[in-house]
Write a protein that holds these residues in place. Structure first.
Motif, PDB file in Angstrom:
ATOM      1  N   UNK A 127       0.856  -1.176   0.000  1.00 49.55           N
ATOM      2  CA  UNK A 127       0.000   0.000   0.000  1.00 49.55           C
ATOM      3  C   UNK A 127       0.893   1.226   0.000  1.00 49.55           C
ATOM      4  N   UNK A 128       0.523   2.224  -0.805  1.00 47.78           N
ATOM      5  CA  UNK A 128       1.302   3.448  -0.912  1.00 47.78           C
ATOM      6  C   UNK A 128       0.410   4.649  -0.643  1.00 47.78           C
ATOM      7  N   UNK A 129       0.941   5.587   0.132  1.00 43.85           N
ATOM      8  CA  UNK A 129       0.278   6.864   0.371  1.00 43.85           C
ATOM      9  C   UNK A 129       1.201   7.942  -0.171  1.00 43.85           C
ATOM     10  N   UNK A 130       0.658   8.848  -0.957  1.00 50.64           N
ATOM     11  CA  UNK A 130       1.465   9.877  -1.617  1.00 50.64           C
ATOM     12  C   UNK A 130       1.516  11.146  -0.766  1.00 50.64           C
ATOM     13  N   UNK A 131       2.698  11.791  -0.775  1.00 56.34           N
ATOM     14  CA  UNK A 131       2.906  13.008   0.004  1.00 56.34           C
ATOM     15  C   UNK A 131       3.604  14.063  -0.841  1.00 56.34           C
ATOM     16  N   UNK A 132       3.595  15.296  -0.341  1.00 53.47           N
ATOM     17  CA  UNK A 132       4.315  16.389  -0.989  1.00 53.47           C
ATOM     18  C   UNK A 132       3.852  16.608  -2.410  1.00 53.47           C
ATOM     19  N   UNK A 133       4.808  16.710  -3.323  1.00 51.01           N
ATOM     20  CA  UNK A 133       4.510  16.963  -4.729  1.00 51.01           C
ATOM     21  C   UNK A 133       3.717  15.825  -5.368  1.00 51.01           C
ATOM     22  N   UNK A 134       3.765  14.658  -4.773  1.00 53.26           N
ATOM     23  CA  UNK A 134       3.029  13.507  -5.306  1.00 53.26           C
ATOM     24  C   UNK A 134       1.673  13.337  -4.642  1.00 53.26           C
ATOM     25  N   UNK A 135       1.347  14.198  -3.685  1.00 56.76           N
ATOM     26  CA  UNK A 135       0.067  14.082  -2.982  1.00 56.76           C
ATOM     27  C   UNK A 135      -1.075  14.223  -3.972  1.00 56.76           C
ATOM     28  N   UNK A 136      -2.144  13.619  -3.637  1.00 53.98           N
ATOM     29  CA  UNK A 136      -3.288  13.705  -4.530  1.00 53.98           C
ATOM     30  C   UNK A 136      -4.274  12.597  -4.233  1.00 53.98           C
ATOM     31  N   UNK A 137      -4.281  11.587  -5.097  1.00 53.86           N
ATOM     32  CA  UNK A 137      -5.274  10.532  -4.916  1.00 53.86           C
ATOM     33  C   UNK A 137      -5.099   9.830  -3.571  1.00 53.86           C
TER      34      UNK A 137
END
Length: 190
Positions: A127-137
């Motif tokens: 499982x991946x959670x996106x943060x910073x510049x990759x934040x979004x979905x």
């Protein structure tokens, strides 16, 4: 120009079987370069599973052949696969997913009467959670199925069809002939 190399008959029949089976329309197969150090003879296919024009799963199927045989393989042919797909986070978090993923493979082999032995592999869920510049979905997850097995004969068409069924299951495609119902939205919903 070097003369063509004669392939062992067993390997040639096995490759012909892989080339002869036609997958369902959502699965696109392509012959790709095979690893050369794993066995004296190798052949590989790559697959993309498309749903509504989007790639929802990918995989590789590699055929290895060692005419001298290999003790761990319990034979002279070995099929090796890697399949991966992105899944919804709640599905990836399900502790039963690895067992279900493994069953997708074993059930597909059984359904196609793809006789095999010495099967082994892993199912990995991430499982991946996106943060910073990759934040979004929201959080997303992946399932990876890595497996290998030895076919009991050199007719590999049933093995290719089983592998395609594994790809379809991993991608969440409905069974052949079944149409997924559209999501119901209440009247006035956007």
């Amino acid at each position: 120009m070097a003369p063509p190399i004669a392939l062992p008959e067993t390997f040639a029949r096995a490759v012909a079987g892989l080339r002869s089976a036609a997958p369902r329309s959502e699965i696109v197969l392509e012959e790709v370069g095979a690893p050369q150090r794993l066995a004296p003879y190798a052949f590989a296919l790559a697959a993309s599973v498309l749903r509504d024009g989007d790639e929802v799963a990918t995989g590789r199927l590699i055929l290895l052949h060692d005419p001298a045989g290999h003790e761990a393989w319990q034979g002279t042919l070995r099929l090796v696969t890697y399949v991966t797909a992105e899944l919804e986070a709640d599905m990836v978090a399900d502790p039963l997913l690895p067992g279900v993923g493994w069953t997708w493979l074993t059930d597909a082999l059984d359904a196609q009467d793809a006789g095999h032995r010495a099967i082994g592999g892993t199912v990995t869920q991430t499982m991946s959670t996106r943060f910073g510049e990759l934040a979004g979905p929201p959080a997303v997850g992946d399932i990876e199925i890595r497996a290998s097995w030895t076919p009991v004969d050199d007719d590999l068409a049933p093995h290719l069809l089983a592998w395609c069924a594994l790809l379809a299951s991993t991608a969440g495609l409905p069974p052949p002939g079944v149409t997924a119902l559209p999501e119901h939205r209440p009247a006035g919903a956007a």
